[in-house]
Structures are given as C-alpha cells and as structure tokens.
Design a protein around this motif. Structure first.
Motif, PDB file in Angstrom:
ATOM      1  N   VAL A  97       0.839  -1.194   0.000  1.00  0.00           N
ATOM      2  CA  VAL A  97       0.000   0.000   0.000  1.00  0.00           C
ATOM      3  C   VAL A  97       0.870   1.239   0.000  1.00  0.00           C
ATOM      4  N   ALA A  98       0.400   2.275  -0.663  1.00  0.00           N
ATOM      5  CA  ALA A  98       1.044   3.591  -0.627  1.00  0.00           C
ATOM      6  C   ALA A  98       0.044   4.574  -0.056  1.00  0.00           C
ATOM      7  N   ASP A  99       0.461   5.292   0.964  1.00  0.00           N
ATOM      8  CA  ASP A  99      -0.426   6.206   1.703  1.00  0.00           C
ATOM      9  C   ASP A  99       0.231   7.574   1.757  1.00  0.00           C
ATOM     10  N   PRO A 100      -0.457   8.622   1.321  1.00  0.00           N
ATOM     11  CA  PRO A 100       0.142   9.956   1.360  1.00  0.00           C
ATOM     12  C   PRO A 100       0.344  10.490   2.771  1.00  0.00           C
ATOM     13  N   ASP A 101      -0.271   9.851   3.764  1.00  0.00           N
ATOM     14  CA  ASP A 101      -0.225  10.337   5.142  1.00  0.00           C
ATOM     15  C   ASP A 101       0.351   9.250   6.053  1.00  0.00           C
ATOM     16  N   TRP A 102       1.544   9.478   6.567  1.00  0.00           N
ATOM     17  CA  TRP A 102       2.211   8.493   7.429  1.00  0.00           C
ATOM     18  C   TRP A 102       1.370   8.182   8.668  1.00  0.00           C
ATOM     19  N   SER A 103       0.647   9.159   9.171  1.00  0.00           N
ATOM     20  CA  SER A 103      -0.103   8.957  10.413  1.00  0.00           C
ATOM     21  C   SER A 103      -1.245   7.965  10.255  1.00  0.00           C
ATOM     22  N   THR A 104      -1.621   7.651   9.013  1.00  0.00           N
ATOM     23  CA  THR A 104      -2.725   6.704   8.799  1.00  0.00           C
ATOM     24  C   THR A 104      -2.259   5.427   8.122  1.00  0.00           C
ATOM     25  N   ILE A 105      -0.970   5.161   8.129  1.00  0.00           N
ATOM     26  CA  ILE A 105      -0.437   4.010   7.389  1.00  0.00           C
ATOM     27  C   ILE A 105      -1.011   2.698   7.878  1.00  0.00           C
ATOM     28  N   ALA A 106      -1.403   2.599   9.121  1.00  0.00           N
ATOM     29  CA  ALA A 106      -1.919   1.340   9.652  1.00  0.00           C
ATOM     30  C   ALA A 106      -3.414   1.158   9.398  1.00  0.00           C
ATOM     31  N   LYS A 107      -4.010   2.127   8.738  1.00  0.00           N
ATOM     32  CA  LYS A 107      -5.437   2.057   8.440  1.00  0.00           C
ATOM     33  C   LYS A 107      -5.644   1.967   6.938  1.00  0.00           C
ATOM     34  N   MET A 108      -6.775   1.385   6.549  1.00  0.00           N
ATOM     35  CA  MET A 108      -7.138   1.354   5.130  1.00  0.00           C
ATOM     36  C   MET A 108      -7.951   2.606   4.823  1.00  0.00           C
ATOM     37  N   ASN A 109      -7.447   3.409   3.920  1.00  0.00           N
ATOM     38  CA  ASN A 109      -8.060   4.685   3.609  1.00  0.00           C
ATOM     39  C   ASN A 109      -8.517   4.719   2.146  1.00  0.00           C
ATOM     40  N   PRO A 110      -9.552   5.480   1.838  1.00  0.00           N
ATOM     41  CA  PRO A 110     -10.061   5.494   0.462  1.00  0.00           C
ATOM     42  C   PRO A 110      -9.081   6.068  -0.547  1.00  0.00           C
ATOM     43  N   TYR A 111      -8.091   6.839  -0.092  1.00  0.00           N
ATOM     44  CA  TYR A 111      -7.152   7.464  -1.022  1.00  0.00           C
ATOM     45  C   TYR A 111      -5.850   6.668  -1.151  1.00  0.00           C
ATOM     46  N   ASP A 112      -5.785   5.506  -0.514  1.00  0.00           N
ATOM     47  CA  ASP A 112      -4.586   4.674  -0.618  1.00  0.00           C
ATOM     48  C   ASP A 112      -4.526   4.014  -1.984  1.00  0.00           C
ATOM     49  N   ALA A 113      -3.311   3.665  -2.409  1.00  0.00           N
ATOM     50  CA  ALA A 113      -3.097   2.876  -3.615  1.00  0.00           C
ATOM     51  C   ALA A 113      -2.666   1.477  -3.193  1.00  0.00           C
ATOM     52  N   TRP A 114      -3.210   0.461  -3.847  1.00  0.00           N
ATOM     53  CA  TRP A 114      -2.974  -0.920  -3.461  1.00  0.00           C
ATOM     54  C   TRP A 114      -2.428  -1.729  -4.625  1.00  0.00           C
ATOM     55  N   GLY A 115      -1.625  -2.752  -4.282  1.00  0.00           N
ATOM     56  CA  GLY A 115      -1.226  -3.737  -5.267  1.00  0.00           C
ATOM     57  C   GLY A 115      -2.251  -4.862  -5.326  1.00  0.00           C
ATOM     58  N   GLN A 116      -1.991  -5.850  -6.175  1.00  0.00           N
ATOM     59  CA  GLN A 116      -2.917  -6.960  -6.362  1.00  0.00           C
ATOM     60  C   GLN A 116      -2.694  -8.082  -5.355  1.00  0.00           C
ATOM     61  N   GLY A 117      -1.563  -8.064  -4.686  1.00  0.00           N
ATOM     62  CA  GLY A 117      -1.306  -9.072  -3.662  1.00  0.00           C
ATOM     63  C   GLY A 117      -0.426 -10.211  -4.132  1.00  0.00           C
ATOM     64  N   THR A 118       0.273 -10.811  -3.176  1.00  0.00           N
ATOM     65  CA  THR A 118       1.099 -11.983  -3.449  1.00  0.00           C
ATOM     66  C   THR A 118       0.869 -12.991  -2.330  1.00  0.00           C
ATOM     67  N   GLN A 119       0.706 -14.250  -2.701  1.00  0.00           N
ATOM     68  CA  GLN A 119       0.354 -15.292  -1.743  1.00  0.00           C
ATOM     69  C   GLN A 119       1.595 -15.772  -0.995  1.00  0.00           C
TER      70      GLN A 119
END
Length: 124
Positions: A97-119
């Motif tokens: 995840v990439a989050d523009p705000d370090w203070s919310t890095i541990a939360k899922m936010n609507p403005y975050d960017a996500w990858g597709q995931g790796t198992q």
C-alpha cells in the motif's frame, strides 16, 4: 495507469524466510508512506508493517514485530518486507500500500493505492 506490483511470495515451511518486494510504476509514490497488509482466508485485511517516505520511521503489528523488517529504496520506487521465522499463522495474501499520510499508514483509507497481492503460504 499507476500500479503497485508485489512479488516474492511462495510456499515455505515454518521457520523459513521470504522477502517480498513491491514496485511502483511511477516515481510519484516515492513521496508516500508505504506499507504491507495481509489477508488470510475468512479474515479481514490487517496491517503488518509501515515505513515513512524517507525511511526513518517504521511501525509493525505486534504479531510480526521482531520477525519482519520493512525497508524501501526510493531510487527504485520499491518497498520490501523481509520475513523471518515464518509461522503457519503468517499464511495470507500480502498487499503493498502507498499512503500519502504516514499517520494513517496502519489504516485502510479510500485514497490509498494498493497492489494486487502476493500469496504467502507457510506449512508446519
């Protein structure tokens, strides 16, 4: 289209190590805090680790503290997760995840960017 792409997942045995990588398609994300979440079957997505944009601050969930290490290389637009002493309970799909705000890095936010995931699968 800006993308985050994870790699490095696999199937290992308890006690083994894996290193996950996540690369961003654009340098734009170099100014973002970066992190890793994971989601096990039937469970909610949970925070694993985060790192500030400059790399000077890191934060870990209690379940991985002391075993996992997050790092980043802004020159490569990449973030890494070194996972040691893996346990079966670490089995999950891992998301970058990439989050523009370090203070919310541990939360899922609507403005975050996500990858597709790796198992990641850890057997006993």
């Amino acid at each position: 289209q800006v993308r985050l792409e994870e790699s490095g997942g696999g199937s290992v045995k308890a006690g083994d190590s894996l290193r996950l990588s996540c690369e961003a398609s654009e340098s734009f994300f170099s100014g973002y805090a970066k992190g890793w979440f994971r989601q096990a079957p039937g469970k909610e997505r949970e925070f694993v680790a985060g790192i500030s944009w400059g790399g000077s601050n890191t934060y870990y969930s209690d379940s991985v503290k002391g075993r996992f290490t997050i790092s980043r290389d802004n020159a490569k637009n990449a973030v890494y997760l070194q996972m040691n002493s893996l346990k079966p309970s670490d089995t999950a799909v891992y998301y970058c995840v990439a989050d523009p705000d370090w203070s919310t890095i541990a939360k899922m936010n609507p403005y975050d960017a996500w990858g597709q995931g790796t198992q990641v699968t850890v057997s006993s």
